[in-house]
Design an enzyme around this catalytic site. Sequence first.
Site, PDB file in Angstrom:
ATOM      1  N   GLU A  34       0.852  -1.189   0.000  1.00 29.13           N
ATOM      2  CA  GLU A  34       0.000   0.000   0.000  1.00 29.13           C
ATOM      3  C   GLU A  34       0.886   1.238   0.000  1.00 29.13           C
ATOM      4  OE1 GLU A  34      -2.375   2.709  -0.429  1.00 29.13           O
ATOM      5  OE2 GLU A  34      -3.406   0.768  -0.254  1.00 29.13           O
ATOM      6  N   GLY A  39      -7.263   1.087   3.709  1.00 27.01           N
ATOM      7  CA  GLY A  39      -8.709   1.281   3.719  1.00 27.01           C
ATOM      8  C   GLY A  39      -9.244   1.825   2.422  1.00 27.01           C
ATOM      9  N   GLY A  40      -8.373   2.417   1.600  1.00 24.17           N
ATOM     10  CA  GLY A  40      -8.788   2.914   0.297  1.00 24.17           C
ATOM     11  C   GLY A  40      -9.748   4.085   0.360  1.00 24.17           C
ATOM     12  N   THR A  41     -10.435   4.307  -0.735  1.00 22.93           N
ATOM     13  CA  THR A  41     -11.333   5.459  -0.852  1.00 22.93           C
ATOM     14  C   THR A  41     -12.442   5.427   0.188  1.00 22.93           C
ATOM     15  OG1 THR A  41     -10.904   5.677  -3.227  1.00 22.93           O
ATOM     16  CG2 THR A  41     -12.944   6.640  -2.393  1.00 22.93           C
ATOM     17  N   CYS A  42     -13.085   4.288   0.378  1.00 20.93           N
ATOM     18  CA  CYS A  42     -14.248   4.211   1.262  1.00 20.93           C
ATOM     19  C   CYS A  42     -13.925   4.723   2.661  1.00 20.93           C
ATOM     20  CB  CYS A  42     -14.757   2.777   1.332  1.00 20.93           C
ATOM     21  SG  CYS A  42     -16.145   2.570   2.479  1.00 20.93           S
ATOM     22  N   HIS A 440     -45.369  -3.459  10.767  1.00 20.46           N
ATOM     23  CA  HIS A 440     -45.938  -2.113  10.823  1.00 20.46           C
ATOM     24  C   HIS A 440     -45.461  -1.436  12.105  1.00 20.46           C
ATOM     25  CE1 HIS A 440     -48.777   1.195  10.586  1.00 20.46           C
ATOM     26  NE2 HIS A 440     -49.014   0.994  11.880  1.00 20.46           N
TER      27      HIS A 440
END
Length: 460
Positions: A34, A39-42, A440
């Site tokens: 890395e 963790g990248g973009t998210c 409901h």
Amino acid sequence: MMRRFDAIIVGAGQAGPPLAGRLTAAGMTVALIERKLVGGTCVNTGCMPTKTLVASAYAAHLAGRAAEFGVRTGEISIDMPAVAARARKVVMDARTGNETWLEGMAGLTLLRGHARFTGPGTIAVDGEELSAPRIFLNVGGRASVPDMPGVGDVSHLDNTDMVALDTVPEHLVIVGGSYIGLEFAQMYRRFGAAVTVVERSERLIAHEDADVSDAVRAILEDEGVTVRTGANCIAFAAHDGGVAVSVDCSAGEPVVVGSHVLLAVGRRPNTDDLGLDLAGIATDAKGYVIVDDLLQTNVPGIWALGDCNGRGAFTHTAYNDFEIVAANLLDGDDRTLGQRLLGYALYIDPPLGRVGMTETQAEESGRPILVSTRPMTRVGRAIEKGETRGFMKIVADAETQRILGAAILGTGGDEAIHGILDMMNADQPVSALRWAVPIHPTVSELIPTLLLGLEPVAPR
């Protein structure tokens, strides 16, 4: 000296780390490389910080409506540094958690650096060469900068810059009327900024049905967002007030002056500096790695997962890429991209939950279809919450009685859509969901009623 592994993963986004976990659990030695943020973009600049900011914007909006609910409050104000700090904490907690997990993973070597191919099975990282019979690319993407006149002469922001802002722009001009742009538009309008959205197409989120697009526009305009569509020639120039954006729309002033400009016109893959040519890996005209239905590239032993393969632009599709690869390699399964049913959401308030075909796509397919639409004013839960904007729509095949697609634009729409998504995944007929007995009061309870209203629509 060459370091040898059973597998190399390039990129620690949403697919890479869980794949590393599965491979090491199977007894393999794995190198995970890395060059920036785990963790990248998210985790870092996408889902997590933006949805945290959306939550703050929702709180501000609801506080402003407090009197409608019989609640008295004082003057509402935005502490933007505190809003930004909350988003940063969410990011840091998630990133640190991922890093701690990876650093303690037996069999995994986590390397920080820029990976480049030196051949079909070899990768160099800061001068050190690695090899493996299996290589997985999970390098993600980044914001695209459009080739528009003057764009290089002015200061502009992208999504990464936006999530780091700790001030509220005086006037935010957003170029791009799709998912990223619209989420920031409503968010910063609720924080107090003047906001103008400029879109080249004749309507917002033009790949959605016109009724969905029109309803989203109405929601934003009701909150004070200015929308300029049909902007055929967008250009930029420096201005004493910030940036002058020429829009050349069919109606309205020809120039919009903003204190800040956000470019939200799409993404591009992070594949241009990986040395893919040295490995013989094929890409398309936009730089996406070409993969087959098993996520394999044209080079044996090399796979591409997540945003860089152009086969999905979401966190959940990237994670599903990991699931497909792991199932096939480790579990003896036969999973393919063709089996994936795409669902997604637009996180304005109320959110839009979507799955499958639009009504337009279904009509253009030439098959006989059934369509039903109901307003959120028919949903008791929405009425009780005072959030009745939007509608539900479902599209089905008249012959097979299978659901083709659905849209829920309304409170809880991002969650309620999963009842429909699950039935589509299970390949069940309309009648199976028609006789469900939902709780409901919920948004989902209107779905059986929605199905009862299915009526034929003539194909185009």
